[in-house]
Design a protein around this motif. Structure first.
Motif, PDB file in Angstrom:
ATOM      1  N   GLU A 380      -0.868  60.086  50.014  1.00  0.00           N
ATOM      2  CA  GLU A 380      -0.915  58.626  49.973  1.00  0.00           C
ATOM      3  C   GLU A 380      -0.067  58.077  51.108  1.00  0.00           C
ATOM      4  O   GLU A 380       1.166  58.198  51.077  1.00  0.00           O
ATOM      5  CB  GLU A 380      -0.417  58.093  48.628  1.00  0.00           C
ATOM      6  N   GLN A 381      -0.736  57.528  52.117  1.00  0.00           N
ATOM      7  CA  GLN A 381      -0.058  56.897  53.250  1.00  0.00           C
ATOM      8  C   GLN A 381       0.974  57.819  53.889  1.00  0.00           C
ATOM      9  O   GLN A 381       2.099  57.430  54.197  1.00  0.00           O
ATOM     10  CB  GLN A 381       0.594  55.585  52.817  1.00  0.00           C
ATOM     11  N   GLY A 382       0.589  59.076  54.089  1.00  0.00           N
ATOM     12  CA  GLY A 382       1.459  60.033  54.759  1.00  0.00           C
ATOM     13  C   GLY A 382       2.456  60.729  53.862  1.00  0.00           C
ATOM     14  O   GLY A 382       3.153  61.647  54.310  1.00  0.00           O
ATOM     15  N   ASN A 383       2.561  60.315  52.606  1.00  0.00           N
ATOM     16  CA  ASN A 383       3.451  60.966  51.649  1.00  0.00           C
ATOM     17  C   ASN A 383       2.628  61.852  50.720  1.00  0.00           C
ATOM     18  O   ASN A 383       1.456  61.575  50.448  1.00  0.00           O
ATOM     19  CB  ASN A 383       4.230  59.930  50.835  1.00  0.00           C
ATOM     20  N   TYR A 384       3.276  62.911  50.192  1.00  0.00           N
ATOM     21  CA  TYR A 384       2.557  63.862  49.343  1.00  0.00           C
ATOM     22  C   TYR A 384       3.098  63.811  47.908  1.00  0.00           C
ATOM     23  O   TYR A 384       4.304  63.715  47.692  1.00  0.00           O
ATOM     24  CB  TYR A 384       2.690  65.279  49.899  1.00  0.00           C
ATOM     25  N   PHE A 385       2.166  63.885  46.963  1.00  0.00           N
ATOM     26  CA  PHE A 385       2.489  63.834  45.547  1.00  0.00           C
ATOM     27  C   PHE A 385       1.733  64.944  44.820  1.00  0.00           C
ATOM     28  O   PHE A 385       0.769  65.520  45.338  1.00  0.00           O
ATOM     29  CB  PHE A 385       2.096  62.483  44.941  1.00  0.00           C
ATOM     30  N   LEU A 400       6.746  64.782  46.737  1.00  0.00           N
ATOM     31  CA  LEU A 400       7.145  66.107  47.189  1.00  0.00           C
ATOM     32  C   LEU A 400       7.601  66.087  48.644  1.00  0.00           C
ATOM     33  O   LEU A 400       7.087  65.320  49.457  1.00  0.00           O
ATOM     34  CB  LEU A 400       5.973  67.093  47.065  1.00  0.00           C
ATOM     35  N   GLU A 401       8.546  66.960  48.924  1.00  0.00           N
ATOM     36  CA  GLU A 401       8.879  67.276  50.316  1.00  0.00           C
ATOM     37  C   GLU A 401       8.310  68.661  50.590  1.00  0.00           C
ATOM     38  O   GLU A 401       8.678  69.627  49.930  1.00  0.00           O
ATOM     39  CB  GLU A 401      10.394  67.276  50.532  1.00  0.00           C
ATOM     40  N   ILE A 402       7.370  68.728  51.531  1.00  0.00           N
ATOM     41  CA  ILE A 402       6.668  69.990  51.765  1.00  0.00           C
ATOM     42  C   ILE A 402       7.173  70.661  53.034  1.00  0.00           C
ATOM     43  O   ILE A 402       7.687  70.018  53.948  1.00  0.00           O
ATOM     44  CB  ILE A 402       5.143  69.784  51.835  1.00  0.00           C
ATOM     45  N   SER A 409      -2.070  77.505  50.632  1.00  0.00           N
ATOM     46  CA  SER A 409      -0.909  77.152  49.825  1.00  0.00           C
ATOM     47  C   SER A 409       0.105  76.427  50.697  1.00  0.00           C
ATOM     48  O   SER A 409       0.040  76.491  51.924  1.00  0.00           O
ATOM     49  CB  SER A 409      -0.274  78.412  49.216  1.00  0.00           C
ATOM     50  N   VAL A 410       1.050  75.747  50.032  1.00  0.00           N
ATOM     51  CA  VAL A 410       2.057  74.987  50.756  1.00  0.00           C
ATOM     52  C   VAL A 410       3.418  75.225  50.107  1.00  0.00           C
ATOM     53  O   VAL A 410       3.537  75.342  48.882  1.00  0.00           O
ATOM     54  CB  VAL A 410       1.694  73.484  50.786  1.00  0.00           C
ATOM     55  N   GLN A 411       4.445  75.310  50.941  1.00  0.00           N
ATOM     56  CA  GLN A 411       5.799  75.499  50.455  1.00  0.00           C
ATOM     57  C   GLN A 411       6.380  74.155  50.021  1.00  0.00           C
ATOM     58  O   GLN A 411       6.239  73.160  50.718  1.00  0.00           O
ATOM     59  CB  GLN A 411       6.674  76.100  51.562  1.00  0.00           C
ATOM     60  N   ILE A 412       7.013  74.137  48.843  1.00  0.00           N
ATOM     61  CA  ILE A 412       7.633  72.920  48.320  1.00  0.00           C
ATOM     62  C   ILE A 412       9.151  73.014  48.489  1.00  0.00           C
ATOM     63  O   ILE A 412       9.782  73.948  47.992  1.00  0.00           O
ATOM     64  CB  ILE A 412       7.282  72.720  46.829  1.00  0.00           C
TER      65      ILE A 412
END
Length: 446
Positions: A380-385, A400-402, A409-412
């Motif tokens: 959402e608008q460059g931010n991740y949830f 989230l900060e990724i 997959s992505v690291q959290i």
């Protein structure tokens, strides 16, 4: 639960898997197991898909295990809830009642989740590979590709069954015909007739010479010259006749594969040795990634890669395609801004040679990374949830900060804790349900 009072259950059962679906058949038994015996209850079938109606009337107070036994045609399972208290009376129950406090929670009913492609997964720490994100191209391997050239000059025809780029061909199948009909020079039909006539004439001369040399009418040298002319005429005729058909010279495919490219057009004049088409077996492919110079020091740590195609946005892994790293640039110069990294992979039939891809090169391994599937992310608008399941039908939306991602997959780095369950399918359906303003309360009735 209180002694002498009937406690009713609407027990929701979900069959886990790639997608979570309601249990639509089977029986469920509910029991209180402890120091004192209690009467169980049994539901012979669900009252509605996924929901079994059950009730217990406890006879003795105490602490028990609440056990649900489910049996279906496909499986049996047991779900145990520890430390369930049965109170002796209502007054004692109210005195010990504690309100469960949960942070702001969104409600998404099982009945909603069962209707869509929904699933969640426990978040665990695991080894994760650092990646280099870049672009690349899928190429054919040299040994799997053959260039077909014209063996004679003339007008090229694609024949009755015109093969297009991408069409499959068999070894020995006729692809084109080169005809010299109507040409004053390089007329293949005329060359074929001349070669045939010359061969037949020299054969007659040779048979005649055999009798003459036997009777010493001609010398041995003259006989050998006649024999040599026959061999030369036969070689010339066989070469022309090999792929000659009525109307011209046949060009056949030397291998089984598909037509990668056609380098001429119907009715064009082609010269001997001119390239007319390329055939690829398409068994092996080359993934060529172009890596910026700033990553040069990490190239010797590259182990494998994921890549995403532009035509179907599907993610492929070199590991799953039996891929191997075959080469990468060992030096750079001022004229080269990118360093090539090449993998050889099997073609599973879904990858198009020549296509451009997004490449994720895997390098250093992070040993204890908190990792979630890429499908769990909502941007959402460059931010991740992502949505975290906090209770049976309760969810929280977490920012989230990724960190690094490998395309799958992505690291959290922040926002989720190990052991929590995260929605990996159906997150957008929860989002749409919250936006509609029709969020049901927890005390819903079925």
């Amino acid at each position: 639960m209180i002694v002498g009072n009937i406690s009713k259950f609407a027990a929701h059962f979900t069959q886990l898997g790639e997608s979570f679906k309601a249990v639509t058949e089977g029986t469920v038994t509910v029991s209180l197991i402890g120091n004192k015996k209690q009467s169980p209850d049994r539901a012979e079938k669900p009252s509605s898909p996924g929901i079994f109606r059950l009730a217990l009337n406890p006879e003795n107070s105490g602490t028990y295990q609440l056990i649900f036994d489910i049996q279906t045609k496909e499986f049996t399972d047991k779900i145990t809830i520890q430390s369930v208290t049965v109170y002796p009376d209502t007054k004692t129950a109210l005195a010990n009642w504690q309100e469960q406090t949960i942070e702001e929670e969104l409600v998404y009913l099982k009945e909603q989740a069962w209707k869509v492609d929904f699933a969640n997964r426990e978040v665990k720490r695991q080894p994760f590979t650092e990646i280099i994100k870049t672009t690349g191209q899928i190429l054919s391997t040299y040994e799997d590709e053959v260039i077909i050239t014209a063996k004679s000059s003339g007008i090229i025809s694609f024949g009755k069954n015109k093969k297009l780029i991408g069409s499959s061909v068999d070894s020995g199948e006729t692809l084109f015909i080169i005809s010299g009909s109507g040409l004053t020079e390089d007329n293949l039909d005329a060359k074929y007739k001349d070669a045939k006539n010359n061969y037949e004439k020299t054969k007659i001369d040779f048979e005649r010479a055999k009798g003459l040399v036997k009777n010493n009418i001609i010398s041995q040298k003259q006989f050998q010259e006649t024999q040599l002319r026959l061999k030369n005429a036969q070689t010339t005729f066989n070469t022309i006749e090999k792929n000659y058909t009525a109307g011209g010279h046949k060009i056949t495919s030397p291998i089984h594969g598909f037509i990668k490219s056609v380098m001429t057009r119907e009715g064009e004049y082609v010269e001997i040795g001119q390239s007319v088409a390329s055939i690829s077996q398409n068994r092996k492919l080359i993934l060529k990634a172009e890596v910026p110079q700033k990553y040069f020091s990490k190239l010797n740590n590259i182990s494998s890669a994921n890549f995403v195609t532009t035509y179907d946005s599907k993610i492929y892994s070199t590991d799953s395609l039996n891929g191997k790293l075959i080469s990468y640039g060992k030096s750079t110069n001022n004229n080269a801004y990118y360093i090539p990294v090449n993998f050889e992979i099997n073609n599973n039939g879904e990858i198009i040679p020549g296509s451009f891809v997004e490449v994720l090169l895997k390098t250093n391994v992070i040993k204890e990374a908190l990792v979630i599937p890429y499908s769990a992310l909502i941007e959402e608008q460059g931010n991740y949830f992502a949505y975290v399941q906090t209770s049976g039908e309760g969810f929280q939306k977490r920012e989230l900060e990724i960190g690094a991602n490998d395309g799958m997959s992505v690291q959290i780095l922040e926002g989720i804790n190990e052991g929590e369950r995260i929605v990996i399918k159906g997150g957008y359906q929860i989002k749409l349900a919250t936006m509609s303003g029709k969020i049901p309360a927890h005390g819903h009735e079925h």
